[in-house]
Design a protein around this motif. Structure first.
Motif, PDB file in Angstrom:
ATOM      1  N   VAL A 231     -64.972  39.243  -3.253  1.00 28.42           N
ATOM      2  CA  VAL A 231     -65.672  40.133  -2.324  1.00 28.42           C
ATOM      3  C   VAL A 231     -64.659  40.903  -1.468  1.00 28.42           C
ATOM      4  CG1 VAL A 231     -67.197  40.224  -0.312  1.00 28.42           C
ATOM      5  CG2 VAL A 231     -67.785  38.778  -2.267  1.00 28.42           C
ATOM      6  N   LEU A 232     -63.634  40.229  -0.972  1.00 28.67           N
ATOM      7  CA  LEU A 232     -62.619  40.890  -0.146  1.00 28.67           C
ATOM      8  C   LEU A 232     -61.897  41.986  -0.916  1.00 28.67           C
ATOM      9  CD1 LEU A 232     -61.077  37.814   1.713  1.00 28.67           C
ATOM     10  CD2 LEU A 232     -62.430  39.648   2.739  1.00 28.67           C
ATOM     11  N   ALA A 233     -61.597  41.742  -2.183  1.00 24.77           N
ATOM     12  CA  ALA A 233     -60.920  42.758  -3.002  1.00 24.77           C
ATOM     13  C   ALA A 233     -61.772  44.017  -3.120  1.00 24.77           C
ATOM     14  CB  ALA A 233     -60.605  42.185  -4.385  1.00 24.77           C
ATOM     15  N   VAL A 234     -63.073  43.842  -3.300  1.00 25.99           N
ATOM     16  CA  VAL A 234     -63.986  44.991  -3.409  1.00 25.99           C
ATOM     17  C   VAL A 234     -64.059  45.746  -2.084  1.00 25.99           C
ATOM     18  CG1 VAL A 234     -66.381  45.686  -3.767  1.00 25.99           C
ATOM     19  CG2 VAL A 234     -65.349  43.948  -5.253  1.00 25.99           C
ATOM     20  N   ILE A 235     -64.114  45.031  -0.972  1.00 31.12           N
ATOM     21  CA  ILE A 235     -64.206  45.671   0.346  1.00 31.12           C
ATOM     22  C   ILE A 235     -62.975  46.534   0.609  1.00 31.12           C
ATOM     23  CG2 ILE A 235     -64.142  45.207   2.835  1.00 31.12           C
ATOM     24  CD1 ILE A 235     -65.935  42.779   2.305  1.00 31.12           C
ATOM     25  N   VAL A 236     -61.797  46.018   0.323  1.00 29.08           N
ATOM     26  CA  VAL A 236     -60.573  46.789   0.544  1.00 29.08           C
ATOM     27  C   VAL A 236     -60.541  48.016  -0.355  1.00 29.08           C
ATOM     28  CG1 VAL A 236     -58.051  46.764   0.318  1.00 29.08           C
ATOM     29  CG2 VAL A 236     -59.235  44.817   1.360  1.00 29.08           C
ATOM     30  N   TRP A 237     -60.878  47.838  -1.610  1.00 30.94           N
ATOM     31  CA  TRP A 237     -60.881  48.964  -2.560  1.00 30.94           C
ATOM     32  C   TRP A 237     -61.820  50.073  -2.112  1.00 30.94           C
ATOM     33  CZ3 TRP A 237     -65.105  50.446  -5.719  1.00 30.94           C
ATOM     34  CH2 TRP A 237     -64.808  51.460  -6.641  1.00 30.94           C
TER      35      TRP A 237
ATOM     36  N   ARG B  19     -50.226  49.434   0.568  1.00 29.11           N
ATOM     37  CA  ARG B  19     -50.864  48.252   1.160  1.00 29.11           C
ATOM     38  C   ARG B  19     -52.168  47.876   0.453  1.00 29.11           C
ATOM     39  NH1 ARG B  19     -46.129  49.957   3.315  1.00 29.11           N
ATOM     40  NH2 ARG B  19     -46.243  50.541   5.524  1.00 29.11           N
ATOM     41  N   THR B  20     -53.035  48.851   0.237  1.00 33.24           N
ATOM     42  CA  THR B  20     -54.361  48.526  -0.297  1.00 33.24           C
ATOM     43  C   THR B  20     -54.286  48.039  -1.744  1.00 33.24           C
ATOM     44  OG1 THR B  20     -54.703  50.861  -0.900  1.00 33.24           O
ATOM     45  CG2 THR B  20     -55.516  50.148   1.239  1.00 33.24           C
ATOM     46  N   THR B  21     -53.384  48.619  -2.532  1.00 35.16           N
ATOM     47  CA  THR B  21     -53.223  48.170  -3.919  1.00 35.16           C
ATOM     48  C   THR B  21     -52.827  46.706  -3.975  1.00 35.16           C
ATOM     49  OG1 THR B  21     -52.581  50.397  -4.615  1.00 35.16           O
ATOM     50  CG2 THR B  21     -51.999  48.578  -6.083  1.00 35.16           C
ATOM     51  N   MET B  22     -51.895  46.325  -3.098  1.00 37.21           N
ATOM     52  CA  MET B  22     -51.442  44.936  -3.082  1.00 37.21           C
ATOM     53  C   MET B  22     -52.563  43.989  -2.646  1.00 37.21           C
ATOM     54  SD  MET B  22     -47.490  45.099  -1.786  1.00 37.21           S
ATOM     55  CE  MET B  22     -47.254  43.402  -2.274  1.00 37.21           C
ATOM     56  N   LEU B  23     -53.381  44.415  -1.688  1.00 36.64           N
ATOM     57  CA  LEU B  23     -54.480  43.565  -1.230  1.00 36.64           C
ATOM     58  C   LEU B  23     -55.531  43.366  -2.324  1.00 36.64           C
ATOM     59  CD1 LEU B  23     -55.001  44.908   2.412  1.00 36.64           C
ATOM     60  CD2 LEU B  23     -54.130  42.656   1.761  1.00 36.64           C
ATOM     61  N   VAL B  24     -55.847  44.424  -3.065  1.00 33.14           N
ATOM     62  CA  VAL B  24     -56.849  44.317  -4.127  1.00 33.14           C
ATOM     63  C   VAL B  24     -56.348  43.412  -5.251  1.00 33.14           C
ATOM     64  CG1 VAL B  24     -58.051  45.599  -5.936  1.00 33.14           C
ATOM     65  CG2 VAL B  24     -57.936  46.539  -3.626  1.00 33.14           C
ATOM     66  N   ILE B  25     -55.122  43.644  -5.711  1.00 32.31           N
ATOM     67  CA  ILE B  25     -54.561  42.823  -6.797  1.00 32.31           C
ATOM     68  C   ILE B  25     -54.480  41.361  -6.364  1.00 32.31           C
ATOM     69  CG2 ILE B  25     -52.485  42.371  -8.157  1.00 32.31           C
ATOM     70  CD1 ILE B  25     -51.997  45.399  -8.193  1.00 32.31           C
ATOM     71  N   ALA B  26     -54.015  41.122  -5.130  1.00 34.49           N
ATOM     72  CA  ALA B  26     -53.876  39.751  -4.641  1.00 34.49           C
ATOM     73  C   ALA B  26     -55.231  39.063  -4.536  1.00 34.49           C
ATOM     74  CB  ALA B  26     -53.184  39.754  -3.280  1.00 34.49           C
ATOM     75  N   GLY B  27     -56.251  39.773  -4.042  1.00 34.96           N
ATOM     76  CA  GLY B  27     -57.573  39.166  -3.919  1.00 34.96           C
ATOM     77  C   GLY B  27     -58.127  38.710  -5.260  1.00 34.96           C
ATOM     78  N   ILE B  28     -57.953  39.538  -6.278  1.00 34.21           N
ATOM     79  CA  ILE B  28     -58.435  39.169  -7.619  1.00 34.21           C
ATOM     80  C   ILE B  28     -57.642  37.986  -8.156  1.00 34.21           C
ATOM     81  CG2 ILE B  28     -58.634  39.969 -10.008  1.00 34.21           C
ATOM     82  CD1 ILE B  28     -59.095  42.801  -8.847  1.00 34.21           C
TER      83      ILE B  28
ATOM     84  N   GLN C  99     -57.813  34.166   6.295  1.00 32.88           N
ATOM     85  CA  GLN C  99     -57.894  32.715   6.385  1.00 32.88           C
ATOM     86  C   GLN C  99     -58.994  32.109   5.520  1.00 32.88           C
ATOM     87  OE1 GLN C  99     -55.538  30.907   7.953  1.00 32.88           O
ATOM     88  NE2 GLN C  99     -54.584  32.913   8.212  1.00 32.88           N
ATOM     89  N   ILE C 100     -59.994  32.903   5.132  1.00 26.13           N
ATOM     90  CA  ILE C 100     -61.044  32.340   4.284  1.00 26.13           C
ATOM     91  C   ILE C 100     -60.778  32.611   2.808  1.00 26.13           C
ATOM     92  CG2 ILE C 100     -62.818  32.372   6.055  1.00 26.13           C
ATOM     93  CD1 ILE C 100     -63.920  34.937   4.861  1.00 26.13           C
ATOM     94  N   THR C 101     -59.577  33.107   2.488  1.00 24.57           N
ATOM     95  CA  THR C 101     -59.178  33.208   1.085  1.00 24.57           C
ATOM     96  C   THR C 101     -58.937  31.833   0.479  1.00 24.57           C
ATOM     97  OG1 THR C 101     -56.858  33.389   1.760  1.00 24.57           O
ATOM     98  CG2 THR C 101     -58.058  35.459   1.386  1.00 24.57           C
ATOM     99  N   GLY C 102     -58.735  30.838   1.325  1.00 26.20           N
ATOM    100  CA  GLY C 102     -58.330  29.503   0.889  1.00 26.20           C
ATOM    101  C   GLY C 102     -56.984  29.135   1.465  1.00 26.20           C
ATOM    102  N   GLN C 103     -56.293  30.095   2.084  1.00 24.19           N
ATOM    103  CA  GLN C 103     -54.995  29.841   2.672  1.00 24.19           C
ATOM    104  C   GLN C 103     -55.068  28.815   3.789  1.00 24.19           C
ATOM    105  OE1 GLN C 103     -51.929  30.033   2.595  1.00 24.19           O
ATOM    106  NE2 GLN C 103     -51.249  29.857   4.725  1.00 24.19           N
ATOM    107  N   SER C 104     -56.098  28.902   4.630  1.00 21.70           N
ATOM    108  CA  SER C 104     -56.232  27.946   5.733  1.00 21.70           C
ATOM    109  C   SER C 104     -56.309  26.521   5.193  1.00 21.70           C
ATOM    110  CB  SER C 104     -57.481  28.271   6.555  1.00 21.70           C
ATOM    111  OG  SER C 104     -57.641  27.342   7.598  1.00 21.70           O
ATOM    112  N   MET C 105     -57.048  26.352   4.103  1.00 25.05           N
ATOM    113  CA  MET C 105     -57.151  25.040   3.467  1.00 25.05           C
ATOM    114  C   MET C 105     -55.787  24.555   3.009  1.00 25.05           C
ATOM    115  SD  MET C 105     -58.704  24.302  -0.309  1.00 25.05           S
ATOM    116  CE  MET C 105     -57.485  25.431  -0.983  1.00 25.05           C
ATOM    117  N   MET C 106     -55.018  25.436   2.331  1.00 31.55           N
ATOM    118  CA  MET C 106     -53.735  25.037   1.775  1.00 31.55           C
ATOM    119  C   MET C 106     -52.712  24.751   2.861  1.00 31.55           C
ATOM    120  SD  MET C 106     -54.185  24.769  -1.361  1.00 31.55           S
ATOM    121  CE  MET C 106     -52.462  24.418  -1.705  1.00 31.55           C
ATOM    122  N   ASN C 107     -52.795  25.473   3.965  1.00 32.98           N
ATOM    123  CA  ASN C 107     -51.798  25.309   5.020  1.00 32.98           C
ATOM    124  C   ASN C 107     -52.066  24.066   5.861  1.00 32.98           C
ATOM    125  OD1 ASN C 107     -49.494  26.457   6.558  1.00 32.98           O
ATOM    126  ND2 ASN C 107     -50.995  26.426   8.189  1.00 32.98           N
ATOM    127  N   ASN C 108     -53.329  23.855   6.221  1.00 31.16           N
ATOM    128  CA  ASN C 108     -53.656  22.765   7.140  1.00 31.16           C
ATOM    129  C   ASN C 108     -53.989  21.448   6.451  1.00 31.16           C
ATOM    130  OD1 ASN C 108     -53.459  24.361   9.545  1.00 31.16           O
ATOM    131  ND2 ASN C 108     -55.439  25.278   9.050  1.00 31.16           N
TER     132      ASN C 108
END
Length: 496
Positions: free
Chosen positions: A447-453, A327-336, A275-284
């Motif tokens: 930061v999230l992309a690095v944590i998942v990686w 799963r993790t590859t998709m999360l890292v690519i998406a975060g970047i 939710q702190i990726t910016g999605q919460s902002m875009m949705n609400n």
């Protein structure tokens, strides 16, 4: 993989449960779109850009989130554990229907907030059970694909809300029903879901845990080929027997068992991060964001509707890639990707001149507006299959049976905690900072992309009963082989 009748049945049952997420997408997007209908804002005595109304606008969303958190943590786990996954989904749908009626016939913002609170309770009861049910009836080969429908249904629900709002915004002759129609439609899908969910088999893993082996066998037979039924039943029984003999088989395992605690922390981090990726902002609050660029309400509602339309298509990429890329590859690519798109959007806005209209409203040129919309649509392109769908997949598959319902509920409600913070903080934050706020979320995504990686193991293709070993727990598979002499094959992620 050949689409057999049993495999088709599995998809149908999963999509039925995924209607919970359709309901969530619709409900979560309602207030965002209602802000674009002048009659609703007038009836509620709210003003989009008035500083004194920002906290109240935030309260409409945050009250819904707070109720979802309470119900998700203190009601849903008990219904799911004692009455089953289907009962939790059914109960939540009934509460959502009641909430829809309260909102529809509210005549002031206090009553509307009351309806939002009841709505949050219903969502909190139903939502955690959905992905658990789907993961427990689905074979590991298609689990990622199946759970991608969960996130896609969110986009479908939000899409229906947006196009309904777009059409009704142009229907002034309807009077108050210009907005009441939207809130009344909220009751339709939960009614369908409540009727259909008991046409689905109960989770065989829950049935075995409750000692109902014959019912579990019949449930498995509805979603597996005949030669697979006994093998899967014995695997489930052996795994649950092991948990009963080697763990406390209680919620205490969440903090006593280091492997489960590790999984709980990992699950909470990515759910909070979602939710702190910016999605919460875009949705609400996308309506609020786009009102800084465009002055026409119909244009803003159309952009919202198109965003959700493309969101469905973007989520389909997860359907095809989650069981291939992992799963993790998709999360890292998406975060970047998300971080880059927010960087572009913020930079385009803050480095281009404003247009000041005679009435004092500020907007941008058509070219700048198009560039901003494109960059935020591309943000959705990365988010939907990555931090949208994949977070749900990962969270629902990593926990053992003894704590799965509660652990998934805790993780998914971490989303709601994050969303609650964002819902209350964003209106005054955006009013004060404008598009500079997007730079904050840009950094969060990197930061999230690095944590998942760095910290997250890959779960692609791993059966639910074999997750313990992956996360540093006991080798439950070896015990099953030794005690039951069954030929269980473990697919090593590195060779899958």
């Amino acid at each position: 993989m050949v689409m057999t009748r049993k495999r088709f049945n599995t998809y149908c049952y999963g999509i039925c449960a995924a209607l919970c997420m359709f309901i969530n997408g619709f409900d979560a997007s309602v207030f965002n779109n209602l802000q674009g209908i002048s009659r609703f804002m007038n009836d509620m005595d709210l003003h989009q850009n008035a500083k004194e109304d920002q906290n109240l606008i935030g309260a409409v969303t945050s009250s819904y989130m707070a109720a979802t958190i309470v119900a998700g943590l203190f009601i849903s786990p008990f219904i799911t554990h004692y009455l089953g996954r289907r009962a939790s989904i059914f109960s939540g749908c009934i509460v959502v229907i009641v909430a829809s009626l309260i909102q529809t016939f509210s005549n002031n913002v206090a009553t509307f907030i009351g309806g939002r609170i009841v709505l949050g309770i219903g969502q909190g009861i139903a939502l955690p059970a959905g992905p658990v049910f789907m993961s427990e009836i689905t074979p590991p080969q298609i689990r990622g694909r199946m759970l991608s429908f969960w996130q896609m249904m969110y986009s479908v629900g939000a899409l229906v809300t947006s196009y309904s709002a777009l059409g009704l915004q142009r229907s002034d002759y309807l009077g108050d029903w210009q907005w009441k129609t939207i809130t009344l439609i909220q009751a339709v899908i939960p009614l369908i879901c409540a009727v259909c969910i008991f046409l689905c088999p109960e989770s065989p893993r829950w049935l075995v845990q409750k000692g109902k082996d014959d019912k579990a066998r019949r449930a498995i037979a509805r979603v597996r080929e005949p030669e697979e039924v006994e093998l899967e039943l014995q695997e489930i029984k052996a795994a649950i027997d092991w948990e009963e003999k080697n763990t406390s088989n209680s919620l205490k395992d969440l903090w006593v068992d280091k492997s489960i605690l590790r999984r709980l922390i990992l699950g909470m981090v990515i759910n909070f991060g979602q939710q702190i990726t910016g999605q919460s902002m875009m949705n609400n609050y996308s309506t609020k964001v786009y009102s800084s660029v465009f002055t026409d309400d119909s244009t803003i509602l159309l952009i919202n509707a198109l965003n959700y339309t493309f969101g469905i298509l973007f989520t389909l990429t997860c359907t095809f890639l989650s069981d291939r890329m992992g799963r993790t590859t998709m999360l890292v690519i998406a975060g970047i990707g998300q971080g880059v798109m927010l960087l572009i959007a913020a930079t385009v806005y803050v480095t281009t001149p404003n247009i000041l209209a005679d009435d004092g409203t500020i907007s941008k040129t058509t070219g700048v507006g198009a560039a901003l919309v494109l960059s935020l649509f591309l943000f959705t392109f990365f988010y939907k299959p990555g931090w949208g769908a994949t977070v749900w997949i990962y969270s629902s598959e990593i926990f053992p049976m003894s704590v799965r319902g509660t652990a998934v509920s805790i993780c998914t409600n971490t989303q709601n905690v994050s969303n609650l913070v964002m819902a209350q903080a964003f209106p005054p934050m955006f009013t004060a900072m404008g598009f500079y706020a997007l730079y904050v979320w840009m950094g969060v995504n990197f930061v999230l992309a690095v944590i998942v990686w760095r910290f997250y193991p890959e779960t692609k293709g791993v059966p639910l009963e074999e997750m313990d070993q992956l996360f540093g727990g006991a080798d439950k598979v070896a015990v099953i082989h030794q005690n039951h002499k069954d030929d269980f094959s473990y697919k090593d992620e590195k060779t899958a």
